[in-house]
Write an enzyme that holds these catalytic residues in place. Structure first.
Site, short mmCIF file in Angstrom:
data_model
loop_
_atom_site.label_atom_id
_atom_site.label_comp_id
_atom_site.label_asym_id
_atom_site.label_seq_id
_atom_site.Cartn_x
_atom_site.Cartn_y
_atom_site.Cartn_z
CE LYS A 9 -9.02 -11.94 0.24
NZ LYS A 9 -9.84 -12.24 -0.96
CE1 TYR A 49 -12.90 -7.82 -0.55
CE2 TYR A 49 -13.48 -8.00 1.76
CZ TYR A 49 -12.63 -8.30 0.71
OH TYR A 49 -11.51 -9.08 0.93
CG ASN A 112 -9.16 -15.16 -2.91
OD1 ASN A 112 -9.04 -14.70 -1.78
ND2 ASN A 112 -9.80 -14.54 -3.87
CG HIS A 115 -7.19 -7.59 -0.52
ND1 HIS A 115 -8.07 -7.38 -1.55
CD2 HIS A 115 -6.74 -6.35 -0.15
CE1 HIS A 115 -8.17 -6.08 -1.79
NE2 HIS A 115 -7.37 -5.43 -0.94
CD GLU A 126 -8.01 -2.06 -0.69
OE1 GLU A 126 -6.84 -2.55 -0.67
OE2 GLU A 126 -8.88 -2.43 -1.50
#
Length: 138
Positions: A9, A49, A112, A115, A126
């Site tokens: 990310k 998302y 975080n 992913h 995805e």
């Protein structure tokens, strides 16, 4: 061989962690099939998302994911989905153990680092979102 989608990310890219994270995946026996650095469009992020669109953190998540480029990748190996999830560690920083990517590098739950697809079905969806050129390869 199972394929999965994984991503470093924006905070991980900004902090120069792509190589370290990829090394951990490869050390676990996962092979890099495809990768690209991309500044994701709003449309791509909203599709990625979509299951979170009614949750209170959705707008912050989209804003965070739009804050810079990401390193998107397809990884392949035995139990690839599960292996990436184990290596990543739990999303919440307080649950992420040392030795996991999040346990070693996360500074807070919002940022975080990584992913990983949560199921084989999610991985297929995805991969096609981020790598549409793989339509006939998964």
């Amino acid at each position: 061989m199972e394929k999965t989608f994984a991503m470093v990310k924006p905070d991980g890219v900004k902090r120069g962690l792509i190589g370290e994270i990829l090394k951990r995946y490869e050390n676990k026996g996962l092979n890099l099939v495809a990768a690209k650095v991309i500044s994701p469009s709003l449309d791509l992020l909203q599709k990625h998302y979509e299951e979170h669109k009614d949750k209170p953190f959705y707008d912050d998540l989209i804003r965070y994911m739009s804050s810079g480029p990401v390193f998107a990748m397809i990884l392949e190996g035995d139990n690839a989905v599960k292996m990436v999830r184990l290596l990543n560690g739990p999303t919440k920083i307080e649950d992420a153990q040392p030795g996991t990517i999040r346990g070693d590098f996360c500074t807070n739950t919002t940022f975080n680092i990584v992913h990983g697809s949560d199921s084989v079905e999610s991985a297929k969806r995805e991969i096609l979102l981020w790598f549409p050129e793989y339509m006939n390869k998964i």
